[in-house]
Design an enzyme around this catalytic site. Structure first.
Site, PDB file in Angstrom:
ATOM      1  N   GLY A 144      -0.565 -46.986  -1.862  1.00  0.00           N
ATOM      2  CA  GLY A 144      -1.939 -47.064  -1.374  1.00  0.00           C
ATOM      3  C   GLY A 144      -2.605 -45.701  -1.394  1.00  0.00           C
ATOM      4  O   GLY A 144      -2.126 -44.761  -2.013  1.00  0.00           O
TER       5      GLY A 144
ATOM      6  N   SER B  60      -1.219 -51.412   1.045  1.00  0.00           N
ATOM      7  CA  SER B  60      -2.616 -51.087   1.324  1.00  0.00           C
ATOM      8  C   SER B  60      -3.468 -51.275   0.065  1.00  0.00           C
ATOM      9  O   SER B  60      -3.488 -52.357  -0.511  1.00  0.00           O
ATOM     10  CB  SER B  60      -2.706 -49.651   1.870  1.00  0.00           C
ATOM     11  OG  SER B  60      -3.983 -49.372   2.386  1.00  0.00           O
TER      12      SER B  60
ATOM     13  N   ASP C 103      -3.065 -53.464  12.989  1.00  0.00           N
ATOM     14  CA  ASP C 103      -3.583 -52.740  11.829  1.00  0.00           C
ATOM     15  C   ASP C 103      -5.109 -52.745  11.902  1.00  0.00           C
ATOM     16  O   ASP C 103      -5.740 -53.793  11.776  1.00  0.00           O
ATOM     17  CB  ASP C 103      -3.110 -53.419  10.535  1.00  0.00           C
ATOM     18  CG  ASP C 103      -3.449 -52.612   9.292  1.00  0.00           C
ATOM     19  OD1 ASP C 103      -4.381 -51.799   9.334  1.00  0.00           O
ATOM     20  OD2 ASP C 103      -2.763 -52.810   8.268  1.00  0.00           O
TER      21      ASP C 103
ATOM     22  N   HIS D  69      -1.166 -49.829  10.616  1.00  0.00           N
ATOM     23  CA  HIS D  69      -1.245 -49.788   9.156  1.00  0.00           C
ATOM     24  C   HIS D  69      -0.115 -48.958   8.546  1.00  0.00           C
ATOM     25  O   HIS D  69       0.364 -49.261   7.447  1.00  0.00           O
ATOM     26  CB  HIS D  69      -2.598 -49.196   8.740  1.00  0.00           C
ATOM     27  CG  HIS D  69      -2.924 -49.373   7.294  1.00  0.00           C
ATOM     28  ND1 HIS D  69      -3.159 -50.604   6.719  1.00  0.00           N
ATOM     29  CD2 HIS D  69      -3.044 -48.474   6.277  1.00  0.00           C
ATOM     30  CE1 HIS D  69      -3.424 -50.461   5.430  1.00  0.00           C
ATOM     31  NE2 HIS D  69      -3.353 -49.172   5.142  1.00  0.00           N
TER      32      HIS D  69
END
Length: 415
Positions: A151, A223, A324, A356
């Site tokens: 991510g 992500s 998250d 997250h």
């Protein structure tokens, strides 16, 4: 303490030239090392020379990437302007990284010194078309392979972010390939999806040369990487369903793992804007408001024009933390619901109280046993009695960062 999932929802289906050079260099280096083991003085001098030349190439590559990243950073600043929210988050990111530095430094040292990693293998002719390959110590038989896409908010993604995952899975006899791709403003979302698709194709074609099992390849993203990789997978399935020419097939992917991903961009624009990824820059990344449905996997799977692609999709396993705030868990919940409605195979695992980065960074730095890690390992080793037996007796993962620093990092995390 390991946290158990609060939700587990099974969903059953309804009734260029540099590519070759990069791979060749890696294979030639491996051959040279084998000769060194059985050779005398000249072989040792030759091996030392090869290592010196390899190190020089890596230094040159690092210098060129540093220059590129610096230049792109200034370009990015022109897009961002001066905004309180993103500056605050940038400062928080710096503090977060400082607190976890004891763990990061250990991973960084291993990244540059370990013989188990093949760094910056070229897989395409575009900038940043490189991947890192993490290998188990002993490859006595073909090993399962995870193709991992990191991510980074489509802006700061880098293959090195996957090194912690790569080393830890390699300890369980799993090969991990971390794909780099163009970030914004070097490229937009279609460039990122194309790069990842090209990387997947390279892995499927070449992983057997490194001891991987081409019949046990799995795709994983975290992500923004979960979003990009799922787009690449769906686009490939749609192309195949239309009979278009493709360089790899969705049938080569045994399962897809999505960690903390966003799959419906139309529902996330305002959320990202409030968190500092302003609407204007986000829409620039995604090539305009009108392109959001095209790059929203949740919308794509329910498009009637894609109905023939659904049977071609592999099993989807999505993971998300209930706390998250960067990408809300509703994103994964909604995507699984959409997959269910069209008859695709999918399941969702929610982790109570996880943020997250908890599942991907903090928990990994804590070491010990961790449910997400164990779930992935068990899935990849299913049906392999010897591997499962080895997993059962494997020592706990090493702690890399003191618990007080990990907890403080969680409190200041901008994610």
């Amino acid at each position: 303490m390991v946290t158990s999932p609060v939700g587990y929802i099974p969903v059953e289906p309804a009734s260029s030239s540099e590519d070759k050079d990069g791979a060749g260099d890696s294979l030639r280096s491996t051959t040279a090392r084998r000769r060194t083991n059985s050779g005398g003085g000249p072989a040792k001098r030759s091996a030392a020379l090869c290592r010196s030349q390899s190190f020089s190439r890596e230094i040159g590559h690092a210098a060129s990437e540093t220059y590129l990243i610096t230049r792109l950073a200034f370009t990015l600043l022109r897009y961002l302007g001066v905004g309180r929210r993103w500056i605050t988050r940038l400062l928080a990111l710096g503090l977060y990284a400082m607190l976890l530095m004891p763990g990061f430094l250990q991973v960084l040292y291993k990244y540059f010194t370990s013989s188990q990693i093949r760094r910056s293998i070229v897989y395409g002719d575009q900038p940043r078309n490189r991947l890192d390959l993490y290998l188990p110590k002993n490859i006595d038989s073909p090993k399962p392979v995870i193709v991992f896409v990191t991510g980074g908010a489509w802006i700061i993604g880098y293959k090195g972010w996957g090194s912690l995952l790569g080393f830890q899975l390699a300890e369980r006899d799993i090969i991990v390939t971390c794909i780099d791709y163009r970030n914004f403003p070097q490229g937009t979302i279609s460039d990122m999806v194309d790069d990842v698709s090209r990387g997947i194709s390279f892995v499927c074609d070449n992983i057997a040369k490194f001891g991987g099992d081409p019949n046990r390849v799995y795709l994983m993203g975290q992500s923004a990487g979960a979003h990009i990789s799922s787009c690449a997978l769906l686009n490939q399935a749609i192309k195949e369903s239309k009979g278009e020419s493709v360089s790899w097939s969705t049938s080569q992917i045994n399962a897809y793992f999505g960690l903390s991903g966003g799959y419906n961009l139309t529902n996330l624009v305002d959320h990202f804007d409030r968190r500092g990824l302003y609407r204007s820059i986000f829409l620039s990344i995604m090539e305009g408001d009108e392109s959001l449905p095209q790059f929203s996997p949740e919308i794509l799977v329910e498009d009637p024009n894609a109905k023939n692609a659904i049977p071609l999709l592999p099993h989807f396993v999505l993971f998300h933390g209930t706390e998250d705030f960067s990408i809300p868990p509703d994103s994964s919940i909604s995507f699984v619901d959409a997959l269910k409605r069209v008859g695709a195979r999918a399941e969702l695992i929610l982790y109570h109280g996880k943020t997250h980065t908890d599942l991907f960074i903090q928990d990994a730095l804590r070491g010990g046993k961790e449910e997400l890690f164990d779930c992935i390992v068990e899935y990849l080793h299913a049906g392999d009695a010897e591997a499962l037996a080895n997993d059962a007796t494997a020592p706990p993962r090493k702690r890399l960062c003191p618990e007080p620093l990990v907890k403080l990092a969680g409190l200041v995390s901008p994610f």
